[in-house]
Design a protein around this motif. Structure first.
Motif, PDB file in Angstrom:
ATOM      1  N   ASP B  94       0.857  -1.184   0.000  1.00 50.64           N
ATOM      2  CA  ASP B  94       0.000   0.000   0.000  1.00 50.64           C
ATOM      3  C   ASP B  94       0.895   1.237   0.000  1.00 50.64           C
ATOM      4  O   ASP B  94       1.350   1.703   1.038  1.00 50.64           O
ATOM      5  CB  ASP B  94      -0.896  -0.017   1.245  1.00 50.64           C
ATOM      6  CG  ASP B  94      -1.852   1.168   1.251  1.00 50.64           C
ATOM      7  OD1 ASP B  94      -1.701   2.072   0.404  1.00 50.64           O
ATOM      8  OD2 ASP B  94      -2.753   1.185   2.109  1.00 50.64           O
ATOM      9  N   LEU B  95       1.148   1.744  -1.192  1.00 48.43           N
ATOM     10  CA  LEU B  95       2.072   2.875  -1.297  1.00 48.43           C
ATOM     11  C   LEU B  95       1.402   4.184  -0.895  1.00 48.43           C
ATOM     12  O   LEU B  95       2.076   5.148  -0.544  1.00 48.43           O
ATOM     13  CB  LEU B  95       2.633   2.968  -2.719  1.00 48.43           C
ATOM     14  CG  LEU B  95       3.535   1.802  -3.132  1.00 48.43           C
ATOM     15  CD1 LEU B  95       4.005   1.975  -4.575  1.00 48.43           C
ATOM     16  CD2 LEU B  95       4.741   1.697  -2.209  1.00 48.43           C
ATOM     17  N   ARG B  96       0.067   4.207  -0.945  1.00 50.88           N
ATOM     18  CA  ARG B  96      -0.623   5.416  -0.478  1.00 50.88           C
ATOM     19  C   ARG B  96      -0.271   5.644   0.993  1.00 50.88           C
ATOM     20  O   ARG B  96      -0.021   6.758   1.429  1.00 50.88           O
ATOM     21  CB  ARG B  96      -2.132   5.267  -0.650  1.00 50.88           C
ATOM     22  CG  ARG B  96      -2.902   6.552  -0.332  1.00 50.88           C
ATOM     23  CD  ARG B  96      -4.406   6.355  -0.423  1.00 50.88           C
ATOM     24  NE  ARG B  96      -4.879   6.387  -1.793  1.00 50.88           N
ATOM     25  CZ  ARG B  96      -5.461   5.374  -2.418  1.00 50.88           C
ATOM     26  NH1 ARG B  96      -5.628   4.225  -1.793  1.00 50.88           N
ATOM     27  NH2 ARG B  96      -5.884   5.493  -3.656  1.00 50.88           N
ATOM     28  N   GLN B  97      -0.211   4.531   1.731  1.00 50.99           N
ATOM     29  CA  GLN B  97       0.151   4.589   3.142  1.00 50.99           C
ATOM     30  C   GLN B  97       1.657   4.851   3.314  1.00 50.99           C
ATOM     31  O   GLN B  97       2.072   5.721   4.066  1.00 50.99           O
ATOM     32  CB  GLN B  97      -0.253   3.270   3.812  1.00 50.99           C
ATOM     33  CG  GLN B  97       0.417   2.982   5.140  1.00 50.99           C
ATOM     34  CD  GLN B  97      -0.042   3.940   6.217  1.00 50.99           C
ATOM     35  OE1 GLN B  97      -1.101   4.551   6.103  1.00 50.99           O
ATOM     36  NE2 GLN B  97       0.764   4.090   7.245  1.00 50.99           N
ATOM     37  N   ALA B  98       2.451   4.100   2.588  1.00 48.40           N
ATOM     38  CA  ALA B  98       3.898   4.142   2.823  1.00 48.40           C
ATOM     39  C   ALA B  98       4.552   5.422   2.301  1.00 48.40           C
ATOM     40  O   ALA B  98       5.558   5.865   2.838  1.00 48.40           O
ATOM     41  CB  ALA B  98       4.571   2.932   2.182  1.00 48.40           C
ATOM     42  N   LEU B  99       3.960   5.997   1.260  1.00 49.18           N
ATOM     43  CA  LEU B  99       4.565   7.204   0.688  1.00 49.18           C
ATOM     44  C   LEU B  99       3.907   8.481   1.184  1.00 49.18           C
ATOM     45  O   LEU B  99       4.467   9.573   1.027  1.00 49.18           O
ATOM     46  CB  LEU B  99       4.506   7.163  -0.840  1.00 49.18           C
ATOM     47  CG  LEU B  99       5.188   5.965  -1.504  1.00 49.18           C
ATOM     48  CD1 LEU B  99       5.121   6.090  -3.018  1.00 49.18           C
ATOM     49  CD2 LEU B  99       6.634   5.828  -1.049  1.00 49.18           C
ATOM     50  N   GLY B 100       2.700   8.353   1.758  1.00 47.78           N
ATOM     51  CA  GLY B 100       2.035   9.522   2.314  1.00 47.78           C
ATOM     52  C   GLY B 100       1.874  10.634   1.295  1.00 47.78           C
ATOM     53  O   GLY B 100       1.365  10.415   0.196  1.00 47.78           O
TER      54      GLY B 100
END
Lengths: 413, 158
Positions: B94-100
């Motif tokens: 989940d890059l939305r979470q990991a990349l903010g």
């Protein structure tokens, strides 16, 4: 003698026609060598490297074929779709809903949910339901095969878990760059263990969609493995292409290995691949352990800080061209590919041309010397894309396939 | 006095609530560029587990095993902030979470006819994002150039 002369004359006519068709006779404006003579057997489909479907013209080094799909069991509710990308780096037939005129039945899970998939490509994702279709390519048929319908208007609520994987949403012909994709990599399915594990790929949809496991028979397969015959792999035959590029390069996609007279294994280099369809590439004194040969990559991608990269044009500062190589003069570089079976290629070289000079000729869409960077941090990958296939006959044997050249999964050429 | 106290308490409570509200979107949706504590948020939201936490020269690496089979590594600088995130496995995390706040750069990466299903390299301001691999084996990383501790090699960030 007479027949020999006739053959030569015939060849000459073919060559001349080829040159005319490609818009030049000086030998420098592309066209390459003519494609191999077409075969009449039903296991061979033609492929073309051209500009892509009109809705997304401008494809670079992208190979397409034509596929017919039917509503399962029907011989009349059928549609023939061109510009389906041929991709040895993925698995399964995926069709773009905007070009699909048929209504294919969506797969239902035992739980009552409709099955959908979030397909992840390196540059983004595609979302859509899994439907069932009868597939016909050349004379080969596969019945009731799970296929993905990308961008289906009945499935517009993309789960956050899907869009959250990042990149471009590729749910239109324009963003996808093709009317569909035919994944014929050396494995049977696009997941592997989705019957027991969730990976954020398959979703069960009712009012909303949730990550789910899927029985094997509902997962998207490499359709070749579902053909009634000639189902152990495929062979891609492309002509060599002039250094500067060419347009409308044509070749063959032959189904089966050692199943008919036209797909016999010869004396070739057989490189087996690992569970990720990867092998080793030795280049520039380094070994890249996560390397792959992939018709779906539009160039040759590797890290070499000694080669000049292209500069972005002043009027397009975010141009993707900066990730391609632009050496002052063409480089010919030695490379060794090693299979997991230890077999290595001999005296293999590839060429790196100046991408800006090449791409200046926008009439072309096949570029054998197009190469670009891979970040050194994605350690250990050498992505040998479509240029690898030019001038070769490349067999991709599916896992478990028994051929006279060996047992799949392997790539042989 | 009790009334004033009550008001003070209310004001204080409100202040805390406002503070939490202000912090929550960041804490709940960011790791890259954020304090190390957000690594734990990533782990919890992904129902994952920290496989290892290793102190290397100049930085610390948390290796997170996701249920999907993908491994994510988050790199923490001496100042306590995450300066790089890397992933490798069958699917992207989940890059939305990991990349903010940096997620949008990947979602809206510039495209051209050269882009189709080719690996991605984006440099946007301080952010560098790279995505590569192929179906069933995807990998990539994102890092903030100015936040990389001195002496750390880009080659170590994977």
């Amino acid at each position: 003698m007479v027949s020999m002369r006739a053959l030569k004359m015939g060849l000459c006519v073919l060559l001349c026609l080829s040159a005319i068709a490609c818009g030049g006779s000086d030998g420098t404006s592309g066209g390459g060598t003519p494609p191999p003579p077409p075969t009449s057997t039903v296991n061979t489909a033609s492929v073309i490297i051209d500009g892509g479907p009109s809705a997304s013209s401008g494809s670079v080094n992208t190979m397409f074929t034509t596929v017919t799909v039917c509503v399962p069991g029907s011989t009349t509710s059928c549609q023939t779709i061109d510009h389906i990308q041929v991709d040895t780096g993925s698995y399964g037939l995926r069709l773009l809903a905007p070009v699909l005129t048929l209504t294919l039945p969506v797969e239902m899970l035992a739980s009552g949910g409709s099955l959908a998939e979030c397909t992840q490509f390196v540059d983004g994702f595609s979302w859509g339901p899994i439907a069932t279709a009868d597939i016909q390519i050349a004379g080969e048929t596969a019945k009731s095969v799970p296929v993905q319908v990308i961008g289906d208007s009945r499935f517009t609520n993309i789960p956050a878990e899907c869009s959250g994987t990042g990149g471009t949403e590729e749910d239109t012909v324009s963003t996808f760059g093709a009317n569909g994709i035919l994944g014929i990599g050396p494995f049977e399915s696009d997941c592997g263990d989705c019957d027991t594990a969730t990976h954020g790929l398959y979703f069960s949809c009712t009012t909303s969609c949730t990550d789910t496991t899927v029985p094997d028979n509902l997962q998207i397969p490499n359709p070749v493995t579902h053909f009634a015959v000639d189902n152990n792999g495929a062979i891609i035959v492309l002509p060599s292409v002039a250094a500067g590029g060419a347009s409308n390069v044509m070749g063959s996609l032959i189904f089966g290995i050692d199943t008919q007279s036209d797909n016999a294994s010869g004396t070739q280099t057989v490189l087996t691949v690992d569970d990720n369809a990867e092998l080793l590439v030795m280049f520039n004194g380094q070994t890249f352990g996560n390397s792959f040969i992939d018709s779906g990559s539009n160039g040759i991608f590797f890290a070499d800080s000694s080669i000049t990269t292209c500069a972005a044009p002043a009027n397009d500062p975010t141009s993707q061209i900066v990730n391609f190589y632009c050496p002052a003069s063409t480089l010919t570089l030695p490379v060794t590919i090693q299979g997991m079976n230890g077999t290595m290629t001999n005296n293999l070289t590839f060429a790196v041309g100046n991408a800006i000079n090449m791409l200046e000729n926008t009439d072309f869409d096949a570029y054998p010397q197009l190469a670009g960077t891979l970040p050194p941090g994605n350690a250990g990958s050498f992505d040998y894309g479509l240029p690898f296939f030019y001038g070769k006959r490349v067999a991709i044997a599916v896992q478990g396939a028994m051929t006279t050249a060996g047992t799949g999964p392997y790539i042989a050429f | 006095m009790p009334i004033f106290q009550s008001n003070d308490l209310k004001r204080a409570a409100l202040g805390v609530a406002v503070l939490i509200a202000a912090l929550l979107p960041q804490v709940a949706s960011a790791t890259l560029g954020q304090p190390e504590i957000t690594v734990q948020t990533d782990v919890e939201l992904a129902h994952a587990s920290i496989k290892s936490s290793e102190d290397r020269t100049g930085y610390r690496v948390h290796e997170i095993q996701l249920p999907s089979g993908t491994v994510m590594r988050e790199f923490v600088a001496p100042n306590g902030n995450v300066f790089a995130v890397a992933w490798q496995g069958p699917t992207r995390p989940d890059l939305r979470q990991a990349l903010g706040q940096y997620f949008g750069a990947f979602a809206s990466a510039p495209r051209s006819k050269l882009s189709d299903r080719r690996h991605v390299q984006i440099q946007q301001g301080d952010l560098v994002l790279q995505s590569g691999g192929h179906m069933r084996a995807l990998s990539g990383r994102a890092y903030l150039q100015s936040a990389i501790p001195s002496g750390v090699s880009l080659g170590d960030l994977h």
